[in-house]
Design a protein around this motif. Structure first.
Motif, PDB file in Angstrom:
ATOM      1  N   GLN A   1     -34.422   3.954  57.242  1.00 21.64           N
ATOM      2  CA  GLN A   1     -35.081   4.798  58.543  1.00 21.64           C
ATOM      3  C   GLN A   1     -36.229   5.609  57.893  1.00 21.64           C
ATOM      4  O   GLN A   1     -37.287   5.483  58.694  1.00 21.64           O
ATOM      5  CB  GLN A   1     -33.971   5.465  59.017  1.00 21.64           C
ATOM      6  N   ILE A   2     -35.778   5.962  56.825  1.00 22.41           N
ATOM      7  CA  ILE A   2     -37.145   7.146  56.154  1.00 22.41           C
ATOM      8  C   ILE A   2     -38.077   6.206  55.840  1.00 22.41           C
ATOM      9  O   ILE A   2     -39.562   6.409  56.090  1.00 22.41           O
ATOM     10  CB  ILE A   2     -36.608   7.881  55.213  1.00 22.41           C
ATOM     11  N   LEU A   3     -37.966   5.216  55.254  1.00 19.37           N
ATOM     12  CA  LEU A   3     -39.136   4.376  54.651  1.00 19.37           C
ATOM     13  C   LEU A   3     -39.881   3.702  55.591  1.00 19.37           C
ATOM     14  O   LEU A   3     -41.097   3.234  55.323  1.00 19.37           O
ATOM     15  CB  LEU A   3     -38.631   3.466  53.512  1.00 19.37           C
ATOM     16  N   ARG A   4     -39.063   3.349  56.832  1.00 21.73           N
ATOM     17  CA  ARG A   4     -39.924   2.591  57.856  1.00 21.73           C
ATOM     18  C   ARG A   4     -41.205   3.632  58.504  1.00 21.73           C
ATOM     19  O   ARG A   4     -42.221   2.885  58.833  1.00 21.73           O
ATOM     20  CB  ARG A   4     -38.921   2.365  59.366  1.00 21.73           C
ATOM     21  N   LYS A   5     -40.993   5.025  58.317  1.00 26.71           N
ATOM     22  CA  LYS A   5     -42.129   5.509  58.641  1.00 26.71           C
ATOM     23  C   LYS A   5     -42.858   6.505  57.758  1.00 26.71           C
ATOM     24  O   LYS A   5     -43.941   6.568  57.916  1.00 26.71           O
ATOM     25  CB  LYS A   5     -41.611   6.949  59.696  1.00 26.71           C
ATOM     26  N   HIS A   6     -42.433   6.391  56.478  1.00 27.95           N
ATOM     27  CA  HIS A   6     -42.999   6.824  55.289  1.00 27.95           C
ATOM     28  C   HIS A   6     -42.684   5.725  54.351  1.00 27.95           C
ATOM     29  O   HIS A   6     -41.983   5.970  53.169  1.00 27.95           O
ATOM     30  CB  HIS A   6     -42.348   8.208  54.889  1.00 27.95           C
ATOM     31  N   PRO A   7     -43.231   4.536  53.981  1.00 32.21           N
ATOM     32  CA  PRO A   7     -42.983   3.641  53.265  1.00 32.21           C
ATOM     33  C   PRO A   7     -43.273   4.067  51.673  1.00 32.21           C
ATOM     34  O   PRO A   7     -42.844   3.345  50.591  1.00 32.21           O
ATOM     35  CB  PRO A   7     -44.109   2.359  53.619  1.00 32.21           C
ATOM     36  N   ASN A   8     -44.153   5.048  51.569  1.00 35.26           N
ATOM     37  CA  ASN A   8     -44.600   5.426  50.100  1.00 35.26           C
ATOM     38  C   ASN A   8     -43.906   6.473  49.628  1.00 35.26           C
ATOM     39  O   ASN A   8     -44.191   7.116  48.640  1.00 35.26           O
ATOM     40  CB  ASN A   8     -45.941   5.511  50.050  1.00 35.26           C
ATOM     41  N   HIS A   9     -42.908   7.082  50.231  1.00 38.30           N
ATOM     42  CA  HIS A   9     -42.263   8.391  49.991  1.00 38.30           C
ATOM     43  C   HIS A   9     -41.265   8.170  48.581  1.00 38.30           C
ATOM     44  O   HIS A   9     -40.278   7.298  48.624  1.00 38.30           O
ATOM     45  CB  HIS A   9     -41.271   8.860  51.120  1.00 38.30           C
ATOM     46  N   GLY A  10     -41.773   8.851  47.568  1.00 44.71           N
ATOM     47  CA  GLY A  10     -41.325   8.231  46.234  1.00 44.71           C
ATOM     48  C   GLY A  10     -39.795   8.814  46.114  1.00 44.71           C
ATOM     49  O   GLY A  10     -38.806   7.975  45.504  1.00 44.71           O
ATOM     50  N   ASP A  11     -39.621  10.045  46.456  1.00 45.00           N
ATOM     51  CA  ASP A  11     -38.021  10.358  46.374  1.00 45.00           C
ATOM     52  C   ASP A  11     -37.039   9.552  47.165  1.00 45.00           C
ATOM     53  O   ASP A  11     -36.092   9.247  46.552  1.00 45.00           O
ATOM     54  CB  ASP A  11     -37.968  11.962  46.864  1.00 45.00           C
ATOM     55  N   THR A  12     -37.362   8.890  48.317  1.00 42.47           N
ATOM     56  CA  THR A  12     -36.709   8.115  48.945  1.00 42.47           C
ATOM     57  C   THR A  12     -36.454   6.859  48.481  1.00 42.47           C
ATOM     58  O   THR A  12     -35.340   6.335  48.278  1.00 42.47           O
ATOM     59  CB  THR A  12     -37.119   7.814  50.405  1.00 42.47           C
ATOM     60  N   GLN A  13     -37.437   6.289  47.839  1.00 39.05           N
ATOM     61  CA  GLN A  13     -37.759   4.981  47.197  1.00 39.05           C
ATOM     62  C   GLN A  13     -36.519   5.111  45.763  1.00 39.05           C
ATOM     63  O   GLN A  13     -35.749   4.494  45.322  1.00 39.05           O
ATOM     64  CB  GLN A  13     -38.926   4.490  46.715  1.00 39.05           C
ATOM     65  N   ALA A  14     -36.651   6.520  45.080  1.00 37.43           N
ATOM     66  CA  ALA A  14     -35.867   6.716  44.028  1.00 37.43           C
ATOM     67  C   ALA A  14     -34.175   6.574  44.273  1.00 37.43           C
ATOM     68  O   ALA A  14     -33.458   6.084  43.455  1.00 37.43           O
ATOM     69  CB  ALA A  14     -36.261   8.187  43.006  1.00 37.43           C
ATOM     70  N   MET A  15     -34.074   7.418  45.391  1.00 35.94           N
ATOM     71  CA  MET A  15     -32.533   7.461  45.726  1.00 35.94           C
ATOM     72  C   MET A  15     -31.925   6.058  46.141  1.00 35.94           C
ATOM     73  O   MET A  15     -30.863   5.759  46.081  1.00 35.94           O
ATOM     74  CB  MET A  15     -32.335   8.466  46.956  1.00 35.94           C
ATOM     75  N   LYS A  16     -33.053   5.220  46.865  1.00 33.68           N
ATOM     76  CA  LYS A  16     -32.533   3.912  47.193  1.00 33.68           C
ATOM     77  C   LYS A  16     -32.216   3.343  45.879  1.00 33.68           C
ATOM     78  O   LYS A  16     -31.354   2.384  45.761  1.00 33.68           O
ATOM     79  CB  LYS A  16     -33.611   3.108  48.042  1.00 33.68           C
ATOM     80  N   ALA A  17     -33.212   3.267  44.969  1.00 36.26           N
ATOM     81  CA  ALA A  17     -33.054   2.487  43.566  1.00 36.26           C
ATOM     82  C   ALA A  17     -31.676   2.982  42.883  1.00 36.26           C
ATOM     83  O   ALA A  17     -31.200   1.943  42.493  1.00 36.26           O
ATOM     84  CB  ALA A  17     -34.243   3.027  42.744  1.00 36.26           C
ATOM     85  N   LEU A  18     -31.244   4.438  43.210  1.00 39.28           N
ATOM     86  CA  LEU A  18     -30.059   4.679  42.480  1.00 39.28           C
ATOM     87  C   LEU A  18     -29.008   4.033  43.082  1.00 39.28           C
ATOM     88  O   LEU A  18     -27.942   3.599  42.188  1.00 39.28           O
ATOM     89  CB  LEU A  18     -30.048   6.216  42.463  1.00 39.28           C
ATOM     90  N   ILE A  19     -29.077   4.181  44.363  1.00 40.67           N
ATOM     91  CA  ILE A  19     -28.021   3.192  45.117  1.00 40.67           C
ATOM     92  C   ILE A  19     -28.002   1.616  44.878  1.00 40.67           C
ATOM     93  O   ILE A  19     -26.802   1.097  44.368  1.00 40.67           O
ATOM     94  CB  ILE A  19     -28.101   3.396  46.515  1.00 40.67           C
ATOM     95  N   LEU A  20     -29.116   1.036  44.641  1.00 41.97           N
ATOM     96  CA  LEU A  20     -29.162  -0.300  44.241  1.00 41.97           C
ATOM     97  C   LEU A  20     -28.473  -0.476  42.988  1.00 41.97           C
ATOM     98  O   LEU A  20     -27.680  -1.507  42.666  1.00 41.97           O
ATOM     99  CB  LEU A  20     -30.645  -0.886  44.220  1.00 41.97           C
ATOM    100  N   SER A  21     -28.811   0.111  42.020  1.00 40.17           N
ATOM    101  CA  SER A  21     -28.248   0.132  40.497  1.00 40.17           C
ATOM    102  C   SER A  21     -26.579   0.281  40.404  1.00 40.17           C
ATOM    103  O   SER A  21     -26.248  -0.320  39.924  1.00 40.17           O
ATOM    104  CB  SER A  21     -28.663   1.350  39.740  1.00 40.17           C
TER     105      SER A  21
END
Length: 883
Positions: free
Chosen positions: A37-57
């Motif tokens: 939901q966050i990345l749809r509006k802010h696709p380059n938000h680094g902190d959100t991408q990092a937290m998503k990466a942590l969940i994927l890991s």
């Protein structure tokens, strides 16, 4: 991207907080939904991408997680969240060096982050970087000086780094800063005081440690620890009268603790080595024995120092007492005495003399006391035996003699069999498997793994609800290479719903003994891929135990169990000294050496055709059975998934990964590509943590001598780096010299020393000058070079012809000297055949001789002659009957 462009609007900022909470509560699906939901509006938000990466890991998608985290760093290079997550991802991959770098970078961006500082400190203590750990803990203390855990953690860091004075000072300063006196029930404070006391003692100031202990003894909650420390300090200060009183108090609390008796002896100034003190020692132990009929240690310990007639008299009293009581562990209590041949003979004479005796009506002075009920002031007395006294006596004596003649220091298996059969015949209980288990053990020592397995299974069936006998039966089945039967047997006590069936549950429960025995069984069957898979599982379990420290770095501080934590850290430092790790590592190394010497074994899953291999029909049958088992496991897995309930609120189900390589074939192919490099993973811990293990040094020589040869053939260079390069034989020499220092007469010293000379003489180019100088000074200059290696080898054979192990070393060296000589092979086969007639040759020696024949590639006639001679001597040995 500018840092301010990373600030989210209030709605997305609220979603991000929920994202963090979802990760912390393991609600990964909800977390991913919030991140999207966050990345749809802010696709380059680094902190959100990092937290998503942590969940994927955490969902097992490590590669995808790393790619996404790198993208997050590109979008927000100055975000401490991204760098922190980057470190967490590396930590999950056990790449601690890179994780520490990422944490340090995150701290530069957010120096006040307690979480980042804590994660960094955890990795530092895990890596035993105590200097860095002290720095991190000092910073955490400065940020939160009111938290006791920060003070204690800093003291621990200083203690482990060797700064005992600094550790004591930190604990002392915290005590001075306390505004309120802790309550009597404050466990954390009580443990911290005892921890401080141990630090003072470790510094060597025993007098001050004793004074400090006296000042805190009312506050300390662990009364036993206080008394033990006090007794130890008094002894070290030579205040023996006070130490004696303390040890007497300890013995009233626990009269079976041998360490207390040893301390009491020292406090009384008595020495077991002095015959003049034996009478006084005997009186001391007699007084303790008189205190209660139940005390065994005070009656057993005098047997350690008494000799001749005094020993005979005391042993007679002790044995009669335990035989009348019918104690099954009688032999286990005294077998340590068998290292003294005179005592062993006295015990044999006494017990054989009991065969025709019946217990006296009064049983002697110690045995005649009537049963008295305990009523607070009356001493507790033993209850009368449930069985008839005569029957109890006969059972105990015959069972003891069966174990006596089965023991390796007094072995006579024919007599052992006679006595155990007698024991079973007079045993009125049809559900007591104890004697039947001993019978199976005797059969095993006779060499018949088939009959031993069947006998142990009969014992198991007497009590199907007993886990111990179930475990013993499974072990015997594995020793007989009944892998399928063993897993079915042990599966009676595993979780039925476990993914992967009983074996999957054993792996989850880290049942090291079973996995090791299973691997050794497959190794005997030459199923190298499965064997290596099992040994790798043991390696992984020890790695997991190493990783499990992470939880205790914080848990122990939170609970205040500091002394136990220090013991755990020091135990973990020597974890891989464990015998099961050593067994698995040595077996794995042998497989890797086989793969190096015989690359063709990497085909067909490592099935060593021609060496105890199954027939084609048997292999086909086994493959079909394995396929059926795999299909059964898959069906059970699908059924379990269908029945699984929805995860509870706030939780997510964690599913066990399916084993994609159940036969270990893919991993085996990978290992076969670089076998010596893989062997180093197992070898290095052995050499570093168990340098006095001679088998580890022998394995080290075998690996290093091959690495030296391989490196010279693959890279023509004389450069010397780290001891493992082209032409560097120093690591192999180091192992060889360690063997000589540990056991100068060990047969492997002769063999490997000769093989090293062969390798050095056969070099196609000279060694580097420094390497050559070391080898000349420490090795070659001490050898007798006047005789040829052939002459020295044959002389060695003449001297040690009666020792099978020495003859086998001679044969192996002869093969290294003449690898293509058929005459040498014939002579070697005859020498091995001759060892069968030696009384000193054991069944294990004979089995090893069979393996040496396989190494020689001896002809069928030579093997047949060897096996025939072995069958005549060991008529029941399965290993020869199957040939």
């Amino acid at each position: 991207m500018a840092q301010n462009s990373q600030i989210l609007p209030s709605k997305e900022a609220s979603l991000f907080r929920h994202l963090v909470q979802n990760y912390e509560t393991k609600q990964y699906k909800k977390g991913l939904k919030a991140a999207e939901q966050i990345l749809r509006k802010h696709p380059n938000h680094g902190d959100t991408q990092a937290m998503k990466a942590l969940i994927l890991s955490n969902q097992g998608k490590a590669d995808e997680a790393f790619e996404l985290c790198k993208l997050a760093l590109k979008n927000a290079m100055k975000s401490h969240v991204c760098w922190h997550v980057y470190g967490l991802l590396y930590r999950q991959q056990k790449n601690y060096e890179e994780a520490i770098k990422a944490y340090r970078f995150a701290l530069r961006l957010d120096p006040d982050s307690q979480q980042i500082q804590r994660d960094l400190a955890l990795l530092q203590v895990q890596m035993r970087d105590y200097t860095g750990y002290v720095q991190s803990r000092r910073q955490m203390l400065q940020m939160k000086p009111g938290t006791r855990q920060n003070w204690t953690a800093l003291a621990i860091g200083l203690h482990l780094s060797g700064d005992l004075a600094g550790a004591e000072d930190v604990l002392h300063r915290y005590e001075e800063s306390m505004k309120h006196t802790p309550s009597r029930s404050d466990m954390e404070h009580a443990e911290a005081l005892l921890y401080k006391n141990t630090i003072i003692a470790e510094s060597g100031d025993v007098k001050r440690a004793l004074d400090h202990l006296d000042s805190i003894h009312k506050t300390a909650l662990d009364r036993t620890a206080v008394m033990e420390l006090r007794a130890e300090y008094l002894l070290r200060l030579d205040r023996k009268e006070e130490a004696e009183k303390t040890y007497n108090k300890l013995l009233k609390r626990n009269p079976e603790r041998r360490a207390y008796y040893a301390g009491l002896e020292r406090s009384l100034g008595l020495d077991r080595a002095s015959k003049e003190d034996h009478q006084k020692l005997g009186q001391v132990y007699h007084e303790f024995a008189e205190q209660s009929e139940r005390i065994d240690a005070a009656r057993r310990i005098p047997l350690d120092f008494k000799e001749d007639d005094a020993f005979r008299e005391h042993a007679d009293k002790y044995l009669r007492r335990i035989f009348k009581k019918g104690i099954p562990s009688a032999f286990a209590n005294v077998k340590q005495l068998y290292s003294d041949p005179a005592k062993k003979e006295i015990i044999r004479e006494l017990v054989e003399g009991y065969l025709n005796e019946e217990p006296q009506a009064n049983g002697g002075a110690e045995l005649a006391k009537p049963d008295v009920q305990t009523n607070g002031s009356t001493k507790a007395q033993i209850k009368p035996p449930k069985l008839d006294p005569v029957l109890t006596w006969q059972l105990s004596v015959n069972y003891f003699l069966a174990q006596h003649y089965d023991y390796h220091l007094s072995r006579d298996l024919a007599k052992a069999q006679k006595y155990i059969d007698k024991t079973i015949s007079i045993n009125p209980s049809k559900t007591d498997y104890t004697y039947h288990m001993a019978r199976a053990r005797i059969i095993k020592h006779r060499g018949s793994t088939v009959d031993a397995s069947a006998a142990m299974n009969e014992a198991r069936e007497m009590d199907l609800k007993d886990r111990y006998i179930n475990t013993k039966c499974a072990k015997y089945q594995l020793r007989n290479d009944q892998n399928s039967d063993a897993i079915e047997t042990v599966g009676l006590f595993t979780r039925k719903e476990a993914v992967g069936g009983p074996l999957g549950d054993l792996l989850d429960m880290q049942c090291v003994w079973y996995i090791t025995e299973d691997g050794e069984s497959y190794f005997r069957q030459s199923k190298l891929s499965l064997a290596l898979k099992r040994f790798k599982s043991v390696y992984d379990i020890f790695e997991t135990w190493q990783e499990d420290q992470f939880d205790f770095h914080t848990f122990s501080l939170r609970k205040g169990m500091v002394r136990a934590y220090i013991d755990m850290v020091r135990w973990e430092d020597k974890l891989q000294e464990h015998p099961f790790f050593t067994r698995a590592a040595l077996s794995a190394i042998r497989i890797y050496l086989l793969l190096h010497d015989r690359p063709e074994l990497s085909k067909d899953g490592g099935q060593a055709n021609g060496e105890s291999a199954e027939s084609a029909a048997e292999r086909k049958k086994a493959a079909k059975k394995a396929k059926r088992e795999a299909e059964k496991v898959e069906a059970e897995k699908k059924l379990a998934a269908a029945k699984k309930a929805q995860p509870a609120k706030g939780e997510e189900a964690e599913t066990k990964k399916e084993d994609q390589d159940p036969q270990g074939l893919e991993a085996f192919k990978t290992a076969a590509a670089q076998p010596l490099e893989e062997a180093m993973k197992y070898l290095q811990p052995l050499l570093e943590l168990s340098p006095k293990n001679i088998d580890g040094q022998i394995a080290g020589f075998e690996v290093y001598i091959r690495r030296s040869k391989s490196s010279r053939s693959s890279a023509r260079t004389d450069k010397c780096t780290d001891g493992i390069v082209a032409g560097n034989y120093l690591p192999a020499l180091k192992c060889l010299l360690a063997i000589q220092a540990l056991q100068p007469e060990h047969p492997k010293w002769h063999e490997q020393s000769g093989r090293l000379r062969v390798a050095l003489d056969g070099l196609s180019e000279p060694l580097p000058d420094q390497v050559k100088q070391v080898i000349d000074e420490t090795y070659l200059s001490k050898l007798d070079t006047k005789k040829s290696m052939d002459e020295s080898n044959e002389e060695y054979l003449t001297v040690h012809r009666d020792s099978a192990a020495h003859v086998q070393s001679v044969v192996r060296l002869r093969r290294a000297l003449h690898p293509d000589s058929s005459d040498a092979t014939v002579k070697s086969a005859q020498d091995l055949r001759d060892t069968i007639g030696s009384e000193a040759t054991s069944l294990q020696d004979a089995e090893e001789g069979l393996r040496v024949l396989d190494e020689l590639r001896a002809g069928a006639d030579a093997k047949e002659s060897y096996v025939k001679a072995a069958k005549e001597r060991w008529t029941e040995a399965t290993v020869f009957q199957q040939r």
